[in-house]
Motif scaffolding. Structure first.
Motif, PDB file in Angstrom:
ATOM      1  N   ASP A   2       5.525   4.118  -5.008  1.00  0.00           N
ATOM      2  CA  ASP A   2       4.676   4.751  -4.064  1.00  0.00           C
ATOM      3  C   ASP A   2       3.222   3.688  -3.655  1.00  0.00           C
ATOM      4  OD1 ASP A   2       4.050   7.513  -2.093  1.00  0.00           O
ATOM      5  OD2 ASP A   2       2.461   6.222  -2.614  1.00  0.00           O
ATOM      6  N   MET A   3       3.291   3.014  -2.703  1.00  0.00           N
ATOM      7  CA  MET A   3       2.041   2.321  -2.319  1.00  0.00           C
ATOM      8  C   MET A   3       0.899   2.816  -2.276  1.00  0.00           C
ATOM      9  SD  MET A   3       3.693  -0.609  -1.968  1.00  0.00           S
ATOM     10  CE  MET A   3       2.304  -1.781  -1.301  1.00  0.00           C
ATOM     11  N   ASP A   4      -0.348   2.225  -2.653  1.00  0.00           N
ATOM     12  CA  ASP A   4      -1.467   3.058  -2.901  1.00  0.00           C
ATOM     13  C   ASP A   4      -2.439   2.702  -1.490  1.00  0.00           C
ATOM     14  OD1 ASP A   4      -1.122   3.439  -5.670  1.00  0.00           O
ATOM     15  OD2 ASP A   4      -1.734   1.256  -5.993  1.00  0.00           O
ATOM     16  N   ALA A   5      -2.731   4.173  -1.095  1.00  0.00           N
ATOM     17  CA  ALA A   5      -3.525   3.865   0.116  1.00  0.00           C
ATOM     18  C   ALA A   5      -2.898   3.016   1.186  1.00  0.00           C
ATOM     19  CB  ALA A   5      -4.927   3.754   0.004  1.00  0.00           C
ATOM     20  N   PHE A   6      -1.665   3.236   1.702  1.00  0.00           N
ATOM     21  CA  PHE A   6      -0.760   2.314   2.088  1.00  0.00           C
ATOM     22  C   PHE A   6      -1.504   1.492   3.507  1.00  0.00           C
ATOM     23  CE2 PHE A   6       3.094   0.886   4.573  1.00  0.00           C
ATOM     24  CZ  PHE A   6       3.186  -0.535   3.955  1.00  0.00           C
ATOM     25  N   PHE A   7      -1.791   2.356   4.415  1.00  0.00           N
ATOM     26  CA  PHE A   7      -2.082   1.593   5.830  1.00  0.00           C
ATOM     27  C   PHE A   7      -3.582   1.115   5.584  1.00  0.00           C
ATOM     28  CE2 PHE A   7       0.145   5.056   8.922  1.00  0.00           C
ATOM     29  CZ  PHE A   7       1.341   4.858   8.216  1.00  0.00           C
ATOM     30  N   SER A  38      -4.705   9.493   9.541  1.00  0.00           N
ATOM     31  CA  SER A  38      -3.495   8.736   8.989  1.00  0.00           C
ATOM     32  C   SER A  38      -3.579   8.758   7.207  1.00  0.00           C
ATOM     33  CB  SER A  38      -2.759   7.572   9.456  1.00  0.00           C
ATOM     34  OG  SER A  38      -2.429   7.812  10.552  1.00  0.00           O
ATOM     35  N   THR A  39      -4.477   7.927   6.803  1.00  0.00           N
ATOM     36  CA  THR A  39      -5.036   7.775   5.495  1.00  0.00           C
ATOM     37  C   THR A  39      -6.398   7.160   5.338  1.00  0.00           C
ATOM     38  OG1 THR A  39      -4.008   7.095   3.251  1.00  0.00           O
ATOM     39  CG2 THR A  39      -4.165   5.369   5.044  1.00  0.00           C
ATOM     40  N   ALA A  40      -6.948   7.113   4.348  1.00  0.00           N
ATOM     41  CA  ALA A  40      -8.167   6.761   4.128  1.00  0.00           C
ATOM     42  C   ALA A  40      -8.036   6.040   2.574  1.00  0.00           C
ATOM     43  CB  ALA A  40      -9.239   7.907   3.834  1.00  0.00           C
ATOM     44  N   ASN A  41      -8.845   4.797   2.284  1.00  0.00           N
ATOM     45  CA  ASN A  41      -8.890   4.398   1.236  1.00  0.00           C
ATOM     46  C   ASN A  41      -9.569   5.060   0.071  1.00  0.00           C
ATOM     47  OD1 ASN A  41     -11.653   3.487   1.939  1.00  0.00           O
ATOM     48  ND2 ASN A  41     -11.516   1.451   1.675  1.00  0.00           N
ATOM     49  N   TYR A  42      -9.467   4.375  -1.058  1.00  0.00           N
ATOM     50  CA  TYR A  42     -10.069   5.522  -2.211  1.00  0.00           C
ATOM     51  C   TYR A  42     -11.481   5.355  -2.135  1.00  0.00           C
ATOM     52  CZ  TYR A  42      -5.621   6.044  -4.309  1.00  0.00           C
ATOM     53  OH  TYR A  42      -4.182   6.572  -4.273  1.00  0.00           O
ATOM     54  N   GLU A  43     -12.095   4.478  -1.722  1.00  0.00           N
ATOM     55  CA  GLU A  43     -13.804   4.473  -1.193  1.00  0.00           C
ATOM     56  C   GLU A  43     -13.958   5.582  -0.201  1.00  0.00           C
ATOM     57  OE1 GLU A  43     -15.117   2.242  -3.295  1.00  0.00           O
ATOM     58  OE2 GLU A  43     -17.034   3.213  -2.644  1.00  0.00           O
ATOM     59  N   ALA A  44     -13.257   5.779   0.616  1.00  0.00           N
ATOM     60  CA  ALA A  44     -13.485   6.772   1.947  1.00  0.00           C
ATOM     61  C   ALA A  44     -13.199   8.390   1.080  1.00  0.00           C
ATOM     62  CB  ALA A  44     -12.745   6.513   2.966  1.00  0.00           C
ATOM     63  N   ARG A  45     -12.433   8.349   0.232  1.00  0.00           N
ATOM     64  CA  ARG A  45     -11.681   9.356  -0.292  1.00  0.00           C
ATOM     65  C   ARG A  45     -12.836  10.167  -0.979  1.00  0.00           C
ATOM     66  NH1 ARG A  45      -5.109   8.583  -1.857  1.00  0.00           N
ATOM     67  NH2 ARG A  45      -4.919   7.434  -0.036  1.00  0.00           N
ATOM     68  N   LYS A  46     -13.834   9.364  -1.634  1.00  0.00           N
ATOM     69  CA  LYS A  46     -14.877  10.039  -2.417  1.00  0.00           C
ATOM     70  C   LYS A  46     -15.700  10.882  -1.641  1.00  0.00           C
ATOM     71  CE  LYS A  46     -15.379   5.849  -5.524  1.00  0.00           C
ATOM     72  NZ  LYS A  46     -16.107   4.766  -5.318  1.00  0.00           N
ATOM     73  N   SER A  51      -5.833  12.484   4.473  1.00  0.00           N
ATOM     74  CA  SER A  51      -4.796  12.378   5.488  1.00  0.00           C
ATOM     75  C   SER A  51      -4.911  13.684   6.310  1.00  0.00           C
ATOM     76  CB  SER A  51      -3.510  12.190   4.873  1.00  0.00           C
ATOM     77  OG  SER A  51      -3.446  10.934   4.253  1.00  0.00           O
ATOM     78  N   ALA A  52      -4.541  13.856   7.536  1.00  0.00           N
ATOM     79  CA  ALA A  52      -4.439  14.941   8.557  1.00  0.00           C
ATOM     80  C   ALA A  52      -5.664  15.633   8.739  1.00  0.00           C
ATOM     81  CB  ALA A  52      -3.315  16.317   7.956  1.00  0.00           C
ATOM     82  N   MET A  53      -6.828  15.189   8.348  1.00  0.00           N
ATOM     83  CA  MET A  53      -7.961  15.789   8.697  1.00  0.00           C
ATOM     84  C   MET A  53      -8.423  15.185   9.960  1.00  0.00           C
ATOM     85  SD  MET A  53     -11.605  14.658   6.755  1.00  0.00           S
ATOM     86  CE  MET A  53     -11.719  16.140   5.591  1.00  0.00           C
ATOM     87  N   ILE A  98       7.801   5.041   4.722  1.00  0.00           N
ATOM     88  CA  ILE A  98       7.185   3.645   4.916  1.00  0.00           C
ATOM     89  C   ILE A  98       6.612   3.128   3.868  1.00  0.00           C
ATOM     90  CG2 ILE A  98       5.071   4.560   5.771  1.00  0.00           C
ATOM     91  CD1 ILE A  98       5.479   2.420   8.018  1.00  0.00           C
ATOM     92  N   ASP A  99       6.223   3.941   2.832  1.00  0.00           N
ATOM     93  CA  ASP A  99       5.489   3.259   1.880  1.00  0.00           C
ATOM     94  C   ASP A  99       6.178   3.759   0.364  1.00  0.00           C
ATOM     95  OD1 ASP A  99       4.333   5.977   1.186  1.00  0.00           O
ATOM     96  OD2 ASP A  99       2.792   4.836   0.290  1.00  0.00           O
ATOM     97  N   GLU A 100       7.427   4.363   0.250  1.00  0.00           N
ATOM     98  CA  GLU A 100       7.811   5.211  -0.813  1.00  0.00           C
ATOM     99  C   GLU A 100       9.459   4.717  -0.957  1.00  0.00           C
ATOM    100  OE1 GLU A 100       7.963   9.752  -1.799  1.00  0.00           O
ATOM    101  OE2 GLU A 100       6.569   9.045  -0.259  1.00  0.00           O
TER     102      GLU A 100
HETATM  103  P1  TTP Z   1       0.984   8.306   1.177  1.00  0.00           P
HETATM  104  O1  TTP Z   1       1.611   7.568   0.116  1.00  0.00           O
HETATM  105  O2  TTP Z   1       0.993   9.904   1.026  1.00  0.00           O
HETATM  106  O3  TTP Z   1      -0.672   7.986   1.149  1.00  0.00           O
HETATM  107  P2  TTP Z   1      -1.114   6.532   0.855  1.00  0.00           P
HETATM  108  O4  TTP Z   1      -0.122   5.514   0.483  1.00  0.00           O
HETATM  109  O5  TTP Z   1      -2.130   6.334   2.006  1.00  0.00           O
HETATM  110  O6  TTP Z   1      -2.132   7.120  -0.396  1.00  0.00           O
HETATM  111  P3  TTP Z   1      -1.673   7.094  -1.921  1.00  0.00           P
HETATM  112  O7  TTP Z   1      -2.331   5.927  -2.667  1.00  0.00           O
HETATM  113  O8  TTP Z   1      -2.289   8.443  -2.142  1.00  0.00           O
HETATM  114  O9  TTP Z   1      -0.148   7.066  -1.814  1.00  0.00           O
HETATM  115  O10 TTP Z   1       1.477   8.145   2.530  1.00  0.00           O
HETATM  116  C1  TTP Z   1       1.692   6.638   3.086  1.00  0.00           C
HETATM  117  C2  TTP Z   1       1.144   6.440   4.530  1.00  0.00           C
HETATM  118  O11 TTP Z   1       1.794   7.344   5.274  1.00  0.00           O
HETATM  119  C3  TTP Z   1      -0.260   6.557   4.542  1.00  0.00           C
HETATM  120  O12 TTP Z   1      -0.919   5.167   4.335  1.00  0.00           O
HETATM  121  C4  TTP Z   1      -0.413   6.675   6.050  1.00  0.00           C
HETATM  122  C5  TTP Z   1       0.635   7.687   6.359  1.00  0.00           C
HETATM  123  N1  TTP Z   1       0.406   9.203   6.532  1.00  0.00           N
HETATM  124  C6  TTP Z   1       0.212   9.384   7.695  1.00  0.00           C
HETATM  125  O13 TTP Z   1       0.260   8.898   8.779  1.00  0.00           O
HETATM  126  N2  TTP Z   1      -0.116  10.789   7.936  1.00  0.00           N
HETATM  127  C7  TTP Z   1      -0.205  11.680   6.750  1.00  0.00           C
HETATM  128  O14 TTP Z   1      -0.542  13.092   6.808  1.00  0.00           O
HETATM  129  C8  TTP Z   1       0.251  11.225   5.349  1.00  0.00           C
HETATM  130  C9  TTP Z   1       0.272  12.238   4.214  1.00  0.00           C
HETATM  131  C10 TTP Z   1       0.607   9.906   5.334  1.00  0.00           C
END
Ligand code: TTP
Ligand code: MG
Length: 339
Positions: A2-7, A38-46, A51-53, A98-100
């Motif tokens: 699973d990619m980290d903070a993918f977008f 959609s997502t936030a980087n780890y800096e913003a998660r602090k 996601s979904a906020m 998309i990231d998994e």
């Molecule tokens: P995730 O793998 O859940 O999250 P992430 O890759 O951003 O962070 P983590 O390091 O925790 O894995 O989701 C992958 C991508 O899917 C994410 O970058 C953005 C998108 N996404 C949404 O658009 N809406 C959502 O509610 C979630 C959970 C993810």
């Protein structure tokens, strides 16, 4: 994997000035507008952003974060790149999102840990991004493991680790346990996976029914014999192009559409399908997106028919704004009869 903070990671990768800054991806990238994170980087998660906020809430949490719009085309492109890397390590891959993805590496001679290290390194080289990998003898545990040491994690769960490492986790970590199940379990004082494993099978069957009850019983013990789903029938075949510069030049739009129609048709034939309808998508400069669909009288894989249908759709748009993206999709697919 699973990619980290993918977008967010994709954005950081192509805009080095974002390094070490809180970055939030969502909607049109304007936190005063409607839309969710959609997502936030780890800096913003602090700052509590996740996601979904709603974007507006995220802005309240951290007004100095960099807010960016979702660029799905780029994330899909990156997704295709790292999935090709994975397929090179093993053809048995389940594409989850998309990231998994799940990868079955049991036929590979090297140790799982060695393969995981090589995958991380290779993905890093070709994309500049980090991922987290979980290794276990089934999908359920591998998925949990992939999440245990994010970001850039590599976690191995062995059979003997279930009691010490899985049982202390909250039940919600089990795939398929949602808010409702969690709330119910809490009401009977079950919070951890270990506590769930202590519930007699009969009780679970009574409360959750045969299928889900059995699932919970097995999952709480780390048992899962589900196979990797490696083949999906395509629902549609599509292409899209984002123009370097937004354009209102009809010929440019038409030429791209014709080219993409030809490409989708080639893929359609290669995969042995015919299609029933053609959809054209246009995204305008203001990100408003519209589609037009033409359904054919019968299944076809004829270039002239598809080209006409695509242009019929194009003619049904009011092209009074500059165009950012044009796309075409062949839908209503059916396998060609072998004659
Ligand atoms: P995730 O793998 O859940 O999250 P992430 O890759 O951003 O962070 P983590 O390091 O925790 O894995 O989701 C992958 C991508 O899917 C994410 O970058 C953005 C998108 N996404 C949404 O658009 N809406 C959502 O509610 C979630 C959970 C993810
Ligand atoms: Mg991820």
């Amino acid at each position: 994997m699973d990619m980290d903070a993918f977008f967010a990671a994709v954005e950081e990768q192509r805009r080095p000035e974002l390094k070490n800054k809180p970055v939030v991806i969502g909607g049109s990238g304007d936190p005063t507008q409607r839309g969710v994170v959609s997502t936030a980087n780890y800096e913003a998660r602090k700052f509590g952003i996740h996601s979904a906020m709603p974007l507006k809430t995220a802005y309240k949490h951290c007004p100095h974060a960099v807010f960016l719009p979702v660029d799905m085309e780029e994330y899909s492109r990156m997704s295709g790149i790292f999935k090709n890397v994975l397929r090179n390590f093993s053809p048995v891959m389940e594409d989850v999102g998309i990231d998994e993805a799940f990868l079955d590496i049991s036929a590979n001679e090297k140790s799982s840990e060695q393969i995981a290290r090589e995958i991380k390194e290779r993905i890093g080289t070709v994309t500049g991004l980090t991922c987290s990998i979980g290794i276990a003898n089934n999908k359920l545990l591998a998925k949990i493991a992939s999440d245990m040491q994010k970001p850039n994690g590599l976690t191995i769960i062995k059979e003997g680790d279930i009691e010490s490492r899985i049982w202390p986790m909250p039940v919600r970590k089990l795939w398929g346990v949602g808010e409702k199940t969690e709330a119910y379990l809490k009401s009977i004082s079950i919070n951890t996976i270990g506590e769930l494993a202590a519930v007699p099978l009969e009780t679970l069957l009574e409360h959750f029914g045969r299928s889900y009850g059995h699932y919970l019983y097995e999952a709480s013990r780390g048992l899962d014999d589900s196979e990797l789903v490696t083949h999906w029938e395509p629902k549609s075949i599509s292409r899209e192009t984002t123009f370097q510069h937004d354009t209102d030049h009809w010929q440019t739009i038409a030429k791209n559409l014709a080219g993409m129609t030809r490409e989708t048709l080639t893929e359609l034939k290669e995969r042995g399908y015919m299609c029933k309808n053609v959809t054209v998508k246009i995204r305008f400069a203001d990100f408003k997106t519209q589609t037009r669909t033409k359904t054919m009288d019968e299944l076809t894989h004829n270039l002239e028919t598809l080209r006409k249908a695509a242009f019929y759709c194009l003619g049904n748009f009011e092209l009074n704004k500059k165009v950012r993206l044009v796309g075409v999709r062949l839908g209503g697919l059916a396998k060609m009869e072998n004659d």
